[in-house]
Design an enzyme around this catalytic site. Sequence first.
Site, PDB file in Angstrom:
ATOM      1  N   SER A 118     -41.371  31.115 -44.237  1.00 61.12           N
ATOM      2  CA  SER A 118     -41.134  32.553 -44.483  1.00 61.12           C
ATOM      3  C   SER A 118     -40.780  33.262 -43.172  1.00 61.12           C
ATOM      4  CB  SER A 118     -42.367  33.210 -45.112  1.00 61.12           C
ATOM      5  OG  SER A 118     -43.521  32.953 -44.333  1.00 61.12           O
ATOM      6  N   GLU A 158     -48.766  28.948 -55.686  1.00 59.95           N
ATOM      7  CA  GLU A 158     -48.118  30.256 -55.495  1.00 59.95           C
ATOM      8  C   GLU A 158     -47.631  30.819 -56.820  1.00 59.95           C
ATOM      9  OE1 GLU A 158     -45.302  30.493 -52.281  1.00 59.95           O
ATOM     10  OE2 GLU A 158     -44.585  32.456 -52.932  1.00 59.95           O
ATOM     11  N   GLU A 189     -43.123  21.352 -50.193  1.00 55.23           N
ATOM     12  CA  GLU A 189     -43.057  21.932 -51.538  1.00 55.23           C
ATOM     13  C   GLU A 189     -42.722  20.845 -52.554  1.00 55.23           C
ATOM     14  OE1 GLU A 189     -40.378  25.268 -51.646  1.00 55.23           O
ATOM     15  OE2 GLU A 189     -41.404  26.292 -50.010  1.00 55.23           O
ATOM     16  N   LYS A 224     -46.771  21.082 -44.390  1.00 49.83           N
ATOM     17  CA  LYS A 224     -46.766  21.496 -45.804  1.00 49.83           C
ATOM     18  C   LYS A 224     -45.399  21.179 -46.396  1.00 49.83           C
ATOM     19  CE  LYS A 224     -46.695  25.971 -47.229  1.00 49.83           C
ATOM     20  NZ  LYS A 224     -45.409  26.006 -47.963  1.00 49.83           N
ATOM     21  N   ASP A 258     -44.887  24.404 -41.986  1.00 50.61           N
ATOM     22  CA  ASP A 258     -44.111  24.299 -43.220  1.00 50.61           C
ATOM     23  C   ASP A 258     -42.831  23.523 -42.912  1.00 50.61           C
ATOM     24  OD1 ASP A 258     -44.035  25.026 -45.830  1.00 50.61           O
ATOM     25  OD2 ASP A 258     -43.610  27.151 -45.475  1.00 50.61           O
TER      26      ASP A 258
HETATM   27  O1  KIV Z   1     -43.693  30.184 -46.067  1.00 51.40           O
HETATM   28  C1  KIV Z   1     -44.772  30.739 -46.380  1.00 51.40           C
HETATM   29  O2  KIV Z   1     -45.146  31.790 -45.848  1.00 51.40           O
HETATM   30  C2  KIV Z   1     -45.576  30.098 -47.415  1.00 51.40           C
HETATM   31  C3  KIV Z   1     -46.841  30.754 -47.881  1.00 51.40           C
HETATM   32  C4  KIV Z   1     -46.711  32.082 -48.451  1.00 51.40           C
HETATM   33  C5  KIV Z   1     -47.612  29.866 -48.775  1.00 51.40           C
HETATM   34  O3  KIV Z   1     -45.227  29.054 -47.858  1.00 51.40           O
END
Ligand code: KIV
Length: 271
Positions: free
Chosen positions: A50, A187, A120, A118, A88
């Site tokens: 994000s 989410e 997805e 992380k 992420d």
């Molecule tokens: O990229 C992000 O901020 C996220 C979270 C909101 C879980 O994946």
Amino acid sequence: MTDAPKPVTVHDLLKMKQAGERIVVLTCYDALFARLLDASGVDILLVGDSVNQVLAGAETTLSATLEQMIYHTKIVRRGAERALVVCDMPFLTYQVSPAEAIRNCGRVMAETGCQGVKLEGGRPIADTVRALVDVGIPVMGHLGLTPQSVHALGGYRVQGRDEQTAERLKGDAQGLEEAGAFAVVLELIPAPLASQISKALTIPTIGVGAGPACDGQVLVLHDMLGLNDRFNAKFVKRYAALAQEVREAVALYAAEVREGRYPGPEHSFAK
Ligand code: KIV
């Protein structure tokens, strides 16, 4: 002299779930905020892709790059003493093959010093999760509204409202746990479904727009601080109104500069 805090590990998260202790997670993109959040007792700093929207101004997370995520994770790690730092993985850095996922996630772990990544997706990426875990890379899953699939999902909307999708999500969560994930982000799914998944899993669930029964909660830092006040969503609670404070402070500074009131003698050197 105070002792350095004991760093949070993926094993601690499991123990927290077993003890019914809620896990506190926030997104973080830089060292300054990492220090503040760490000192405030946040358990996990998630360097979310994000960042591509919140700081870099992109429409979606899809154009986030590996270099961008490595840079932000590295600087977050510098500010984190106690909190576990999770990076992420950006779009297409782990979906092509388990071997490519190992190479990219391994690079992230080695170059940033973070303690987990992380990804997805559910059952379709379970083999990749297993391959990563087998080489010693802790993996957090992410189910429900998975922003890297926003176009396939038809927008940022609640997932799992119908029976078929709800059943698929339950199976995906189970698949991630079996593959060795240490936690899973849920989410934008209905609270009762998140509750069922949280009860069925041994590993902790971290909810965002998934109701109160998850084992932990995550929010985008800039949303909950009211710094990104263009973003409004039902599940975001604003704990401050920093965008307004910034606008007011900068307007005051601009007025003082223009009127010759700043700098004053107290901000100047006589010689
Ligand atoms: O990229 C992000 O901020 C996220 C979270 C909101 C879980 O994946």
